[in-house]
Design a protein around this motif. Structure first.
Motif, PDB file in Angstrom:
ATOM      1  N   LEU A   1       0.828  -1.199   0.000  1.00 52.47           N
ATOM      2  CA  LEU A   1       0.000   0.000   0.000  1.00 52.47           C
ATOM      3  C   LEU A   1       0.865   1.253   0.000  1.00 52.47           C
ATOM      4  O   LEU A   1       0.597   2.217  -0.743  1.00 52.47           O
TER       5      LEU A   1
ATOM      6  N   SER B   1       2.363   1.706  -3.421  1.00 56.44           N
ATOM      7  CA  SER B   1       1.357   2.111  -4.412  1.00 56.44           C
ATOM      8  C   SER B   1       0.973   3.575  -4.241  1.00 56.44           C
ATOM      9  O   SER B   1       0.669   4.261  -5.218  1.00 56.44           O
ATOM     10  N   TRP B   2       0.966   4.062  -2.996  1.00 62.98           N
ATOM     11  CA  TRP B   2       0.632   5.466  -2.743  1.00 62.98           C
ATOM     12  C   TRP B   2       1.791   6.409  -3.036  1.00 62.98           C
ATOM     13  O   TRP B   2       1.595   7.461  -3.642  1.00 62.98           O
ATOM     14  N   PHE B   3       2.983   6.030  -2.588  1.00 61.45           N
ATOM     15  CA  PHE B   3       4.100   6.969  -2.608  1.00 61.45           C
ATOM     16  C   PHE B   3       5.223   6.584  -3.561  1.00 61.45           C
ATOM     17  O   PHE B   3       6.129   7.387  -3.778  1.00 61.45           O
TER      18      PHE B   3
ATOM     19  N   ASP C   1       8.584   6.396  -0.751  1.00 64.78           N
ATOM     20  CA  ASP C   1       8.040   5.770   0.448  1.00 64.78           C
ATOM     21  C   ASP C   1       8.917   6.012   1.678  1.00 64.78           C
ATOM     22  O   ASP C   1       8.415   6.237   2.781  1.00 64.78           O
TER      23      ASP C   1
END
Length: 555
Positions: free
Chosen positions: A92, A95-97, A101
């Motif tokens: 997650l 996928s977001w950052f 990350d």
């Protein structure tokens, strides 16, 4: 109402004579002043907590520069967070950052630390000694974590312990200034004395903050490892390969970017190559100190030095690497020209024993990956102990001085950076870093394709619109790519050239676009006739599947 110690008649309006001494009773600095004033002292106490904690952390980082680069509380705790997250949460975050990350994690830790430090200061002012107890507990936990990190010794606990002791002492000193300042109603001198003590508190705070900045700067000066390694890397002149990479075929890039702006180039420049790993602090490995040990279930274990590695007949190959966290249509994939020595030759020299089926590779920062032994021994697969990337020594962020490159497997089971050990073992006896965290043990890369142009949601004029992107089926190869607009028929896309099955290739199709809102989909077929899976699945536990579909508007 002013709060005073029991039996202090002066606080109840008694004059000097009534006190029995002809003078005011001694001032008690524990007094907090009137309630309306006391409401404000908590903000300054919170500031004291932030400054004291920041100074303690800076001192810890300075000491960590001498003890070990990963022994500082920030890196140690951050590394423990990375190690402790379950696979779904890691997926997650990526996928977001994406490749940011780690920056997001450090920023989040900074915000949490700031809030915790402010609360500790406030708590120590209101309910001493619980603020100091809170800081001490956090420091002890950080020390324990640091001492338990991969490659750590008990000495790694020292920076966190020294830092938290300094933070507690400084917090006490700063809060004594707050006490004096906010108790002025209980002593002679009035506003003038209050202004003096306010200035003293701010001076103490400023000096402490300045000291923290100086300590942090000194830690960077002392931690000269990065500059040493950068200088060593700049001085390296890689040998010419005994086996050069195959020349790029004509048309491998469809003339990009001039012909197809936005289309990913066949060879990914080093600065643009994705980086996903578990290292919060980039390992700084001096090649003069580096060595690789090949051990485990082998007949002839050995150790290879940097000079010995460069003296071997190195090979050069184009290989596409893919991260298992890559979403459908994602950019965690790249193609480069790698220079290195075949891993199968290293294994042949060691002589794996019967029953072995896995090689556990280990990084200098403790990361491990479990790779099938048969893959690394495959004579038709360019699995390399790589030292070069696109004609230069490996960048530090991509594993300098040496890393593994294995075609056809996701990076989490093969692409160990800063590699220092190959242990021949079994899947029954050992696991790589990500396997106990919910990811599959073997990780073959899945057939996939991506649309680079147009971008999702693009607004384009009617007429000829070029659709283009890349497709990959590492170590198998792509035989066809098809595109579909809305619910129409699948049509063949034109394929660019490629040096072989271990790399991706570009595709394009010129679409006669009509006005309206449309969806464009792509799918690929590999050299064995397998069609890309349509069913959508997330990256965990063994790679994403699905056809990428994007919306476009034609006007």
């Amino acid at each position: 109402m002013t709060s005073t110690p029991a039996g202090d008649s002066a606080s109840q309006g008694a004059g000097p004579g009534e006190a029995g001494r002809g003078e005011a009773p001694p001032w008690d600095p524990a007094s907090a002043g009137p309630p309306e004033k006391r409401r404000h002292d908590g903000w300054w106490a919170a500031l004291a907590g932030v400054v004291a904690t920041g100074a303690g952390l800076a001192l810890a980082e300075l000491l960590a520069a001498f003890v070990g680069p990963g022994s500082g509380p920030v890196v140690a705790v951050g590394g423990a967070v990375v190690d402790g997250v379950p696979g779904w949460l890691k997926d997650l975050a990526v996928s977001w950052f994406g490749t940011a990350d780690k920056a997001v994690l450090l920023a989040t830790m900074g915000v949490v630390s700031l809030a915790g430090a402010a609360f500790a200061g406030f708590l120590e002012r209101r309910r001493p000694p619980w603020g100091a107890v809170l800081l001490g507990a956090v420091g002890v936990v950080a020390a324990i974590i640091a001492a338990r990190r991969p490659g750590a010794t008990v000495v790694w606990a020292l920076p966190s312990l020294v830092g938290v002791v300094a933070a507690v002492v400084l917090l006490g000193a700063l809060l004594r200034r707050v006490e004096v300042w906010f108790a002025e109603d209980e002593r002679p001198g009035g506003d003038w004395r209050e202004a003096v003590d306010r200035r003293r508190f701010l001076q103490w705070t400023g000096v402490t903050a300045a000291g923290a900045v100086l300590a942090l700067g000194a830690s960077r000066v002392v931690s000269a490892g990065g500059r040493v390694v950068a200088a060593a890397r700049d001085a390296i002149r890689l040998p010419r390969p005994a086996t050069a990479a195959a020349p790029l075929p004509t048309g491998v890039d469809f003339g990009a970017p001039a012909t197809v702006p936005g289309l990913t180039p066949y060879v990914t420049p080093n600065p643009d190559f994705y980086r996903i790993d578990t290292a919060l602090l980039l390992p700084q490995v001096d090649p003069g100190d580096w060595s690789l040990s090949v051990t485990g279930l082998v007949d002839q274990p050995f150790t290879l030095t940097w000079d010995e590695l460069l003296a071997l007949p190195l090979e050069e190959h184009y290989v596409t690497l893919t991260c298992v966290s890559n979403e459908v249509g994602g950019n965690l994939v790249g193609n480069a020209r790698w220079l290195g020595y075949p891993v199968r030759e290293l294994l042949a020299r060691a002589g794996p024993q019967a029953g072995a089926d896995m090689v556990l590779s280990r990084s200098t920062d403790g990361f491990t990956a479990g790779t099938p032994l048969e893959v690394l021994q495959d004579p038709g697969r360019a699995s390399l102990l790589a030292v070069g990337m696109n004609g230069e020594p490996l960048p530090v962020e991509h594993g300098f001085p040496a890393r593994l490159v294995v075609p056809g497997l996701y990076g989490y089971v093969s692409a160990t950076k800063w590699v220092t050990e190959l242990t021949v073992t079994t899947f029954a006896a050992d696991q790589g870093y990500w396997t106990p965290r919910g990811w599959s043990a073997r990780g073959p890369i899945k057939l996939s394709s991506r649309i680079d142009v147009p971008r999702p949601g693009a607004d384009l004029p009617a007429g000829t619109v070029t659709l283009a992107g890349v497709a990959w089926a590492q170590h198998t190869g792509i035989s066809r790519v098809q595109v579909r607009v809305d619910d129409g028929a699948w049509v063949e896309a034109q394929l660019a050239g490629t040096v072989g099955p271990d790399t991706w290739l570009q595709w394009r199709h010129d679409w006669d676009a009509t006005p309206g809102d449309h969806t464009v989909a792509v799918r690929a077929t590999d050299a064995d006739g397998n069609v890309q899976v349509q069913a959508e699945a997330p990256p965990a536990p063994d790679g994403a599947t699905g056809w990428q579909t994007i919306p476009v508007t034609i006007t």
